[in-house]
Design an enzyme around this catalytic site. Structure first.
Site, mmCIF file in Angstrom:
data_model
loop_
_atom_site.group_PDB
_atom_site.id
_atom_site.type_symbol
_atom_site.label_atom_id
_atom_site.label_comp_id
_atom_site.label_asym_id
_atom_site.label_seq_id
_atom_site.Cartn_x
_atom_site.Cartn_y
_atom_site.Cartn_z
ATOM 1 N N ALA A 144 0.813 -1.214 0.000
ATOM 2 C CA ALA A 144 0.000 0.000 0.000
ATOM 3 C C ALA A 144 0.843 1.259 0.000
ATOM 4 O O ALA A 144 0.384 2.311 0.436
ATOM 5 C CB ALA A 144 -0.970 0.008 1.180
ATOM 6 N N SER A 229 0.127 -6.138 -5.745
ATOM 7 C CA SER A 229 -0.541 -5.053 -5.041
ATOM 8 C C SER A 229 0.057 -3.707 -5.432
ATOM 9 O O SER A 229 0.055 -3.355 -6.598
ATOM 10 C CB SER A 229 -0.475 -5.310 -3.533
ATOM 11 O OG SER A 229 -1.349 -4.459 -2.849
ATOM 12 N N GLU A 356 -10.657 -9.460 -3.406
ATOM 13 C CA GLU A 356 -9.662 -8.428 -3.124
ATOM 14 C C GLU A 356 -10.076 -7.485 -1.995
ATOM 15 O O GLU A 356 -9.231 -6.938 -1.292
ATOM 16 C CB GLU A 356 -9.390 -7.606 -4.389
ATOM 17 C CG GLU A 356 -8.690 -8.351 -5.504
ATOM 18 C CD GLU A 356 -7.208 -8.527 -5.247
ATOM 19 O OE1 GLU A 356 -6.719 -8.086 -4.187
ATOM 20 O OE2 GLU A 356 -6.534 -9.109 -6.113
#
Length: 544
Positions: A144, A229, A356
């Site tokens: 992230a 990701s 997800e």
């Protein structure tokens, strides 16, 4: 982004017994790099690929290393970049034990952190000589844009499998700056031309590969960018930066859970910049505020970023650390760049996990009514969209638990009236919708394959974000697909039971990876088509 993200919860970091391992050496410029050989592979760990971004180089573009001299001890990992604290969400005790175990297993490797972290790990088959011209898999971790480490996953598993398949590869894993050290936004950052520094770090690592990978036996003309990701999203961003000119840095892309994302100017992140400045004792808006932030202690800057939202905060995937339009690396909204055709013309694989969004819906379990969900979407994802658009989203993602995520579970796991609904929305808004957009725009112009990972399901979370990592780093089906693609630019084996065709909008075939005796099957990439098309429209029309 993690979208976003991931340091793997279920793949342990490998510890190397250097006392029982033989050494390997490589010459870089006037330096001897000393690594370790064990189990069929030789590893060179923690090699600097850029100057340490410390002192006056903090919050600056990565500076290349001009030349190596002396002896470089590459037998242990280098420092991790400074990590933002990701505290898993607090969830009710009566949720399935598997969810509690999954959250408890999350963590980063016990490697010291430092701003001096711009290093690569290179893993090769033992005995590989300079000039062997092996294809290269360049790994970009997820997290992230807030956490992540090139020491978190066992690259030697992939290299050993490539040897067993008779298609050996060189594995390179890069570190890059994250959170406030790598993705700080704001007006001052834009004016200084230092936005998206983590992406710039990755680009510098790719330049390093071009200059030095031959010494390790790799072929600089055969580099595949590979990520999961935020790392997967990063691959897509490298495809659209520089007008789509990849500068010969890579010839293919392999993306797990992340494509491009609609984005606005990093100046919209001014509140976060001003908050960080205030927390470290610098005056927001002052002429020297950026230099002031460069001068504060590492601990002070980390403490400030630890007070900002994470993917485990109430807003889920709405955090201030995603890449934005900075005028340098990303000159426009990435989705606009795709529509304008400014995309590197390379073959690519792009896939997602089935569920997800479930992990990122856990922090918002307190959202229990339609009205609260409306407000949640408006505050976190669709603040610029009209109320009528949000109402339409609620129609497309109904309260019926059988329509929610984890998908295919009927009325089960409906922890709150809105949990499965929020999970389905976030998964499609950030991952599945953008995957399909990218494919539809590019698949008729370049070879592309897509997959859906439906294995390794966690009770209550399904095939949760990051579940594919245990497969690709664990000698699963994805491992072989990746290795063949890195070698031949085609994931198919000549004798495969299931032929995986390239994707076209007219024939959107998708490879499903499933549990059972028949682990691969073809499906149609048409699920939730109306809903995803609408989310893509909203994302690109009203970007946050």
């Amino acid at each position: 982004m993690n979208v976003l993200w991931k340091y793997v919860p279920f793949v342990a970091t490998l510890l190397y017994d250097t006392a029982n391992a033989s050494s390997g050496t490589v010459l870089l410029d006037d330096a001897t790099v000393v690594g370790t050989s064990s189990g069929g592979v030789t590893q060179y760990l923690g090699i600097p690929f850029a100057q340490p971004p410390v002192g006056k180089l903090r919050l600056q573009l990565p500076q290349p290393i001009t030349s190596y001299t002396g002896t470089i001890n590459a037998t242990t990992y280098g420092y991790q970049c400074m990590q933002q604290d990701l505290v898993p969400p607090t969830i009710p005790d009566d949720l399935p034990e598997a969810i509690h175990n999954f959250l408890a297993s999350m963590g980063i490797p016990s490697i010291p952190q430092s701003e001096d972290c711009l290093t690569v790990n290179v893993i090769v088959p033992t005995g590989t000589e300079p000039g062997a011209d092996l294809p290269v898999a360049a790994w970009i971790y997820g997290g992230a844009y807030q956490v992540g480490s090139n020491s978190a996953l066992p690259g030697e598993v992939v290299v050993n499998r490539s040897i067993a398949l008779g298609q050996p590869i060189v594995y390179v894993a890069m570190n890059y700056r994250v959170s406030a050290f790598g993705f700080l936004g704001g007006r001052e950052i834009e004016e200084a031309g230092v936005g998206n520094l983590g992406l710039q770090d990755q680009r510098e690592a790719l330049r390093w590969i071009q200059k030095y990978i031959t010494a390790f036996g790799g072929d600089p003309k055969k580099v595949t960018l590979w990520g999961e990701s935020a790392g997967s999203q990063s691959v897509a961003f490298h495809m659209v930066t520089n007008g789509g000119d990849n500068e010969g840095l890579f010839r293919a892309g392999f993306m797990e859970s992340g494509a491009v994302k609609a984005a606005t100017s990093i100046t919209t992140l001014q509140p976060t910049f001003d908050f960080i400045a205030s927390e470290v004792g610098c005056t927001p808006g002052s002429a020297g505020v950026l230099d002031c932030i460069r001068d504060v202690s590492t601990d002070a800057l980390k403490a400030a970023m630890d007070k900002t939202p994470t993917i485990f905060s109430y807003g889920g995937l709405n955090t201030p650390w995603f890449p934005g339009v900075d005028g340098v690396f990303l000159t426009e909204d990435p989705t606009r760049l795709v529509l304008e055709g400014k995309v590197a013309d390379i073959p690519f694989v792009l896939g997602d996990c089935e569920d997800e969004g479930t992990l990122f819906a856990l922090p918002s379990l307190n959202v229990t009514t339609d009205g609260e969900l409306f407000q949640f979407l408006k505050e976190n994802f669709l603040s610029k969209a009209p109320d009528s658009a949000i109402s339409r989203v609620l129609e497309l993602y109904p309260a019926d638990p059988a329509a929610g995520s984890p998908f295919g579970t009927g009325d089960a796991y409906n922890f709150t009236r809105e949990y499965k609904r929020i999970a389905a929305f976030q998964g499609d808004f950030v991952f599945e919708g953008m995957r399909r957009f990218f494919l539809k725009e590019r698949a008729h112009k370049q070879r592309a394959w897509t997959f859906l990972f439906e294995k390794n399901k966690v009770e209550g979370l399904g095939a949760v974000h990051s579940s594919d990592l245990g497969d690709v780093y664990g000698n699963g089906s994805l491992t072989d697909l990746l290795i063949r693609f890195v070698n031949t630019l085609d994931p198919n084996a000549p004798d495969a039971d299931v032929f995986w065709p390239t994707y076209t909008p007219e024939s959107p075939k998708m490879l499903a990876l499933v549990d059972g005796e028949t682990p691969l099957r073809l499906i149609e990439d048409t699920f939730r088509a109306e809903a995803m098309d609408y989310l893509n429209y909203l994302s690109m029309t009203y970007p946050q």
